[in-house]
Structures are given as structure tokens and as C-alpha cells.
Design a protein around this motif. Sequence first.
Motif, short mmCIF file in Angstrom:
data_model
loop_
_atom_site.label_atom_id
_atom_site.label_comp_id
_atom_site.label_asym_id
_atom_site.label_seq_id
_atom_site.Cartn_x
_atom_site.Cartn_y
_atom_site.Cartn_z
N GLY A 90 0.63 -1.53 -0.23
CA GLY A 90 0.14 -0.15 -0.11
C GLY A 90 1.00 1.42 -0.40
N PRO A 91 0.39 2.60 -0.40
CA PRO A 91 0.90 3.61 -0.90
C PRO A 91 1.71 4.04 0.78
N GLN A 92 1.16 3.66 2.02
CA GLN A 92 1.47 3.77 3.73
C GLN A 92 2.42 2.91 3.69
N SER A 93 3.29 2.53 3.41
CA SER A 93 4.24 2.12 3.42
C SER A 93 5.89 2.20 3.28
N ALA A 94 6.99 1.10 3.57
CA ALA A 94 8.30 1.99 3.55
C ALA A 94 9.27 0.63 3.18
N ALA A 95 10.33 0.61 2.44
CA ALA A 95 11.18 -0.13 2.78
C ALA A 95 12.66 -0.43 3.44
N GLY A 96 13.62 -0.62 4.18
CA GLY A 96 14.75 -0.53 4.47
C GLY A 96 15.74 -1.59 4.27
N GLY A 105 30.05 -1.37 15.67
CA GLY A 105 29.48 0.10 14.87
C GLY A 105 27.76 0.02 14.99
N THR A 106 27.71 1.62 14.20
CA THR A 106 26.75 2.35 14.83
C THR A 106 25.59 2.29 12.96
N ALA A 107 24.94 2.61 13.10
CA ALA A 107 24.01 3.23 11.74
C ALA A 107 22.78 4.48 11.90
N TYR A 108 23.01 4.98 11.13
CA TYR A 108 22.25 6.15 11.38
C TYR A 108 21.03 5.77 10.31
N SER A 109 19.66 6.53 9.65
CA SER A 109 18.68 6.74 9.39
C SER A 109 17.57 7.06 9.14
N ILE A 110 17.54 8.07 8.62
CA ILE A 110 16.38 8.81 8.90
C ILE A 110 15.23 8.26 8.61
N GLY A 111 14.15 8.36 9.58
CA GLY A 111 12.83 7.75 9.38
C GLY A 111 11.91 8.52 7.63
N VAL A 112 11.19 7.66 6.66
CA VAL A 112 10.15 7.23 5.91
C VAL A 112 8.72 8.06 6.79
N PRO A 113 8.32 9.68 6.57
CA PRO A 113 7.45 9.82 6.51
C PRO A 113 6.30 9.70 6.44
N ILE A 114 5.18 9.15 6.06
CA ILE A 114 3.97 9.33 5.77
C ILE A 114 3.30 9.62 5.59
N PRO A 115 2.36 10.30 4.81
CA PRO A 115 1.45 11.68 4.18
C PRO A 115 0.48 11.07 5.02
N ASP A 116 -0.45 11.94 4.83
CA ASP A 116 -2.34 11.93 5.15
C ASP A 116 -2.83 10.66 3.96
N GLU A 117 -3.99 10.30 4.84
CA GLU A 117 -4.17 8.75 3.73
C GLU A 117 -5.14 9.80 3.13
#
Length: 430
Positions: free
Chosen positions: A109-115, A418-430
Motif C-alpha cells: 500500500g502507499p503508506q508503506s516503506a522498506a529499508g 559499529g553504528t548506523a543512522y537512518s532518517i525515518g520515512v514520513p507517512i503522508p495524509d491518507e
Amino acid sequence: MIRALFALTVAALAAAVLILPGSEPPETEPVSAIDPPPVAVCPVEEGSGRSTTVGLASSVNGEGRFTAFAGGGPVGSAQFSTGASGSAAVALADVAALGTAAGLAELPGPQSAAGSLLLGAESVALESCVATPVQQTLLAGGSTVSDEQYQVHLMNPYAGEALVDLVVQSESGLETAPTLRGISVPSRSSVLVDLSEVLPGRETLSITVEVVSGSVMAAGRYGVGVDVALWHSVAPALDWYVPVPASGAAADLVISTGVSADVEYQLDVYGPEGVVEAFQEGVVPGRGVSVVSLGELGFEVASAMRVVSTQPVAVFLRTRTEAGVAITSGATAPASRWLLPAAGLTPGNTGSTVILNAGLEDATVVVTAHREQSAAEQYVVAAGTVLEVDLIEGNANAYSVKSEASLVALSVTTTPTGTAYSIGVPIPDE
């Protein structure tokens, strides 16, 4: 001040959106048989001591597929279901042994993300996958001095060939190596441009990725010793927010621009006492890089930076120590919901979530670990401040951050080496 001069050109804060209650499972929604599913392109690596796991998060209980591609076509795929938790994980070892390559996640769905989580015996890297191609993006944060390896990973999941120019500015000036122009990225393939070979001995590199034809997603791969950082290029913008974990107090803020003229910027700081506007001002040289040492700002707790500029720039958070390197970009606007795909996938589930409340009122924030049996914790983040919280006990495929306030979320993954940084993925309005 820069803020007063350019207030009319800076986008307003993203409006708060309705959130799903933390206790409710994702809505079941089948993938449309007519419209193509939303997708994300992921840098991956399998072999040479590293393995990739792709973490997926969604507000939908649905089906999806992850496909690794190379050499003009798919080389393996795996179907997944986000289920009641709204999450899943796919091990690349179960799909294909590719070396350094790319994959396509078809999302439910559109309100989804992968990493993508890259994990080795002495290295860790984490970055979200890219959903939308952009014709011009910026990449900065790496160097090619000493034994450091800096590569640009160009990924083309589409049917036609793509051509790319890399416009690179270093401390030596505008680089003219012919191999940086007219780079062919064949259909359903990816190409690694090794800047350590093309431009050795450069301390600062500002890279503009210009897609001449076709569509390409770009990511940086920066190795220091045995550790590696992974982060994607971003479209330039006038306004950036960068959460900083307490462990990153000695990190750098790397500001780059593809504009040929000098660019002025203003740095606001969100600290324990709230926001301090115009904390610092500076100039990014044309097509170049400006590095702000956060250690010199004197903060030893989690904080956040806001960069407002007179011309579009890109902003990255970078830490380099003897233990390794971590890099990620900032976010161009707050939102009320964030997905942190692949956060929590490392053994031992160590790390944290850094949350900026950029709003004017205190916020109640729900942080959820998405796994077979999801768990959530609730926090209050004061207006104009930053809260860093440990990951919830138990391994997870992803995390989410929800509120009714204007937030920015960053994931921190840590291992013994080790360390890793990752900015989040914003979820827009439905």
C-alpha cells in the motif's frame, strides 16, 4: 536574518494527520489488480562478509514481493505478507547471492516503506529504500583519503537504459574525469562508480547526480576500515531537520549544494531548553560542502538541527570514529507519522529512536516495535525539544512513531563494532 528574508519561500510545517491507534492492527487491503503497487528501490549486498535483510513496514495488512535484479533482469524474488503487525523481513540470502546489487520492493500500500540492513561481523549499515526517482539529487559525506572507500551506487529498476552525469566538486575544484560523465546504467541493473579509484586523496566531495535520460536512484557507500555507511542521495531543498542522538554529539553536519554561487544558511538548534534560532550562520561554497562540527556546539544530549538556506542544499549527519562510520540525510519537513523500516533487525535489538518535536506544544508520542507480536510505548516530548528512547525489548522488523504533533524521527542501530543512522520515512495524509 536569513529566516526573515526567505520566510515566504520556505515550506510550512507539514500538517498533522490522523493516526491509527497503537493497539489496532493494520487494515487489510488487497493490492489493486489495475493500479501498479507502490515500490521502493533498495541497495543490497550479499557476500564478502556482509549480508542484507530488507525490513518492511506498512499501515496495511497485505501482500508484497521483493525482487533482486542484475544484468538486465530479475535474479530471484520472494513474496512477503505484512500481516497483523504491519511488518515483514526478507533475507537476501533466501533470494539470491549477488554481491553488491539492487532490489525492488513491491509494497502492499502507499503508506508503506522498506529499508536495507547490511550486517557483517564488524560492520553495520541501514538505510531506507527510495520510492520515487528524481532527476537531480545531491550526495555528500564521504572522502577518498587514506584507506577510505567511497562509491556511488546507481540503480535502474526500469525497462530502459539510463544515462547519468556525476558533477563532482572537491577541495581541488570541479573534477573533470571523463568517467564521471555519460555513465550508462542498463535496464534492471545497477552500476558502482568507485570514486576511490577515479578521484583518490580527496577530503571533501560534493556530488550532484544528474540523470540525463531514463530514471535512476542513487546511494552512497562509504567504507572506513571494515565498517561501511549506506545512505541515499536526496533532492536539494531550502529547509532541513536533522535529529542527533546523544552518541552523535561529536558528529558533523555536512551541507552541500549543486548551485554554482555561494549559498548562505542559518542553523537553528533544538536543545534541552527548546529551540534557539539563528544559533549559527555560514556559507556553503558554490557546488561545494560546508562541515559543521556538532561537538563544538557543546551539546552532550540528544538534540536536533534545522538548516534554512537561501538556495537549495542537502544536509547529512555523519559520524566517523575508529569504530566506524554512519551517515544519513536530514528530513525536509516534520510529519505526525514516521516509519523506520529495518530498525530492530540486528541481533540483540540494540539502538534507539531519536524524536524531534518541532511543534509549539508538548506531544504524546507512541513508538511501536513491529514484529509478530507488536509492542508499543508512550512518551511525552516537550515542544521544541528532542527525546531519545531505547528500542523496545525484542527484535522487530521495523518501528513506527505516531503523534498529532510535528515530528521528525531518526533510527540509530548499534552493534558491538559499529553504528548506523537512518532518517525515518514520513507517512503522508491518507
